[in-house]
Design a protein around this motif. Structure first.
Motif, PDB file in Angstrom:
ATOM      1  N   UNK A   6      32.343  95.323 -46.959  1.00  0.00           N
ATOM      2  CA  UNK A   6      31.321  95.708 -45.974  1.00  0.00           C
ATOM      3  C   UNK A   6      29.893  95.538 -46.501  1.00  0.00           C
ATOM      4  N   UNK A   7      29.751  95.149 -47.773  1.00  0.00           N
ATOM      5  CA  UNK A   7      28.406  95.068 -48.350  1.00  0.00           C
ATOM      6  C   UNK A   7      27.608  93.915 -47.757  1.00  0.00           C
ATOM      7  N   UNK A   8      26.290  94.088 -47.764  1.00  0.00           N
ATOM      8  CA  UNK A   8      25.396  93.000 -47.355  1.00  0.00           C
ATOM      9  C   UNK A   8      25.262  92.030 -48.535  1.00  0.00           C
TER      10      UNK A   8
ATOM     11  N   UNK B 278      24.330 102.814 -56.518  1.00  0.00           N
ATOM     12  CA  UNK B 278      24.154 102.207 -55.194  1.00  0.00           C
ATOM     13  C   UNK B 278      25.142 102.819 -54.196  1.00  0.00           C
ATOM     14  N   UNK B 279      24.626 103.384 -53.114  1.00  0.00           N
ATOM     15  CA  UNK B 279      25.447 103.590 -51.916  1.00  0.00           C
ATOM     16  C   UNK B 279      24.653 102.908 -50.820  1.00  0.00           C
ATOM     17  N   UNK B 280      24.795 101.591 -50.742  1.00  0.00           N
ATOM     18  CA  UNK B 280      23.884 100.818 -49.904  1.00  0.00           C
ATOM     19  C   UNK B 280      24.253 100.888 -48.418  1.00  0.00           C
ATOM     20  N   UNK B 281      23.341 100.456 -47.603  1.00  0.00           N
ATOM     21  CA  UNK B 281      23.657 100.259 -46.186  1.00  0.00           C
ATOM     22  C   UNK B 281      24.779  99.240 -46.146  1.00  0.00           C
ATOM     23  N   UNK B 282      25.772  99.440 -45.291  1.00  0.00           N
ATOM     24  CA  UNK B 282      26.838  98.444 -45.176  1.00  0.00           C
ATOM     25  C   UNK B 282      27.293  98.361 -43.729  1.00  0.00           C
ATOM     26  N   UNK B 283      28.304  97.542 -43.493  1.00  0.00           N
ATOM     27  CA  UNK B 283      28.714  97.319 -42.099  1.00  0.00           C
ATOM     28  C   UNK B 283      29.999  98.077 -41.763  1.00  0.00           C
TER      29      UNK B 283
ATOM     30  N   UNK C 189      14.415  92.929 -54.939  1.00  0.00           N
ATOM     31  CA  UNK C 189      14.060  91.498 -54.929  1.00  0.00           C
ATOM     32  C   UNK C 189      15.162  90.680 -54.259  1.00  0.00           C
ATOM     33  N   UNK C 190      16.409  91.017 -54.551  1.00  0.00           N
ATOM     34  CA  UNK C 190      17.524  90.279 -53.951  1.00  0.00           C
ATOM     35  C   UNK C 190      17.533  90.443 -52.427  1.00  0.00           C
ATOM     36  N   UNK C 191      17.065  91.608 -51.960  1.00  0.00           N
ATOM     37  CA  UNK C 191      16.984  91.807 -50.509  1.00  0.00           C
ATOM     38  C   UNK C 191      15.873  90.964 -49.890  1.00  0.00           C
TER      39      UNK C 191
END
Ligand code: F6P
Length: 375
Positions: free
Chosen positions: A234-236, A281-286, A349-351
């Motif tokens: 689900x990660x971007x 990281x608990x990033x935004x995901x889908x 930066x990667x974003x």
């Protein structure tokens, strides 16, 4: 340093206050009440099964709806542990009476808690997660309490109008103080009042928090990351790229091996990162389009964000500083990345950057074996 020479939390707060001659002492009293709640929670956690506090909190439905008690769920739709409910109550009872607060908000309560009419109202707001990582209680892994202190609007303090949810919706940059208590092998309180991060260890003999970790700094570089890899599908793409590069180790673009940890208790991860560096990281995901991230902005991301920034680290949504996000609702969720500064900046930066083309990108039908572009 001999234990007797260490300052207590009370001494530390008094010395801090001397730097502000106009200070009333309300703030110090508030932090000491928060610390008292944390000490009470630490005792309950320590007794575990012996105290009858493990397991789920049960909601007794009316006989027409159910014949047996069922686990209660909080406003987030998460099953409440007994200790979630007990800890929430300890925070409310320790902090409602002192006259320092205009209201409180918690992960465990759908709506803000206004100070009861029989107690004086004060100038601060307290927002907290009474027991973070509580799914770990039954397996005896570290859990913690997180808190954030904000200023209440003057009209509310002066009693000209009632407290509203909107009064809490202040960006993290407005926090007056933030901290967490971790209930691990030792109980510790990590606190920032805006002048660095200081760590106190609970002396079980005295029942006092003693300053053991003054001016904690997060190392800028790290070779350790923490993420729940079961969500990888689900990660971007920027998050996938970052983790792939860490996993590639010495032979990959980073040219060094990385270590990975996942405790599933954010307080414990934050504490490890404060002590020896790392990135979380608990990033935004889908995974669930209705939830832009797993963690909550007001009582998880903002206080941990302030602590990280005060310790020389960085806290981000992945796209920019989390502390600058204007909250839209009390229980808002958000993607969160925090820890060693250079790693968090790399993830940001990667974003921003377009994705580097990989070999697989050329294996589209146009470039495939029988395409026009192959001979
Ligand atoms: O409250 C949120 C929390 O318990 C955090 O402490 C922790 O980082 C996260 O949830 C764990 O999530 P997951 O169950 O997806 O690993």
């Amino acid at each position: 340093m001999p234990l007797s020479q260490r300052s207590t939390l009370t001494q530390f707060l008094i010395e801090e206050r001397r730097r502000y001659p106009g200070a009333s002492g309300d703030f110090n009293a508030l932090i000491l009440d928060v610390a008292l709640a944390c000490k009470a929670i630490a005792r309950s956690v320590a007794f575990g099964e012996l105290g009858g506090v493990t397991g789920n909190h049960l909601a007794h439905l009316p006989a027409t709806q159910a014949t047996a008690a069922v686990a209660s769920v909080n406003v987030q739709g998460e099953v409440q542990k007994k200790l979630d409910v007990i800890s929430n109550d300890m925070f409310l009872r320790a902090n409602e009476w002192g006259g320092h607060l205009a209201g409180m908000a918690s992960e465990e309560m759908a709506e803000p808690y206004a100070i009861p009419a029989n107690f004086p109202r004060g100038k601060y707001l307290l927002v907290f997660d009474p027991l973070d990582g509580s799914s770990n209680i039954d397996v005896n892994v570290s859990v913690g309490s997180i808190f954030s202190v904000l200023r209440a609007p003057a009209e509310v303090v002066q009693g000209q109008r009632k407290l509203t949810v909107e009064d809490f919706l202040q960006p993290g940059t407005e926090q007056v103080a933030a901290g967490y208590a971790i209930y691990g092998p030792t109980t510790m309180l990590m606190l920032t009042v805006g002048s660095g991060v200081h760590g106190f260890t609970l002396d079980p003999n005295l029942g006092e928090f003693k300053l053991t970790h003054p001016d904690v700094m997060v190392p800028a570089d790290t070779q350790e990351f923490a993420i729940n890899a079961s969500n990888s599908r689900f990660w971007e793409p920027p998050v996938k790229r970052y983790v792939d590069e860490c996993l590639a180790g010495k032979t990959g673009p980073r040219g060094q091996d990385f270590n990975m940890r996942w405790i599933a208790s954010m307080v414990a991860e934050a504490h490890r990162i404060l002590m020896r560096g790392g990135v979380f990281l608990y990033p935004r995901d889908t995974k669930d389009p209705s939830k832009p991230g797993r963690l909550r902005l007001m009582y998880e991301a903002n206080p941990i964000g302030m602590i990280m920034e005060q310790a020389g680290g960085r806290a981000s949504t992945g796209r920019g500083p989390v502390l600058q996000v204007q909250p839209q609702s009390l229980h808002q969720r958000i993607g969160l990345v925090f820890g060693s500064k250079s790693e968090v900046e790399r993830i940001e930066r990667y974003h921003d950057e377009p994705l580097p083309l990989k070999k697989a990108d050329f294996e589209t039908p146009l470039f495939a074996e029988r395409s026009l572009f192959r001979d």
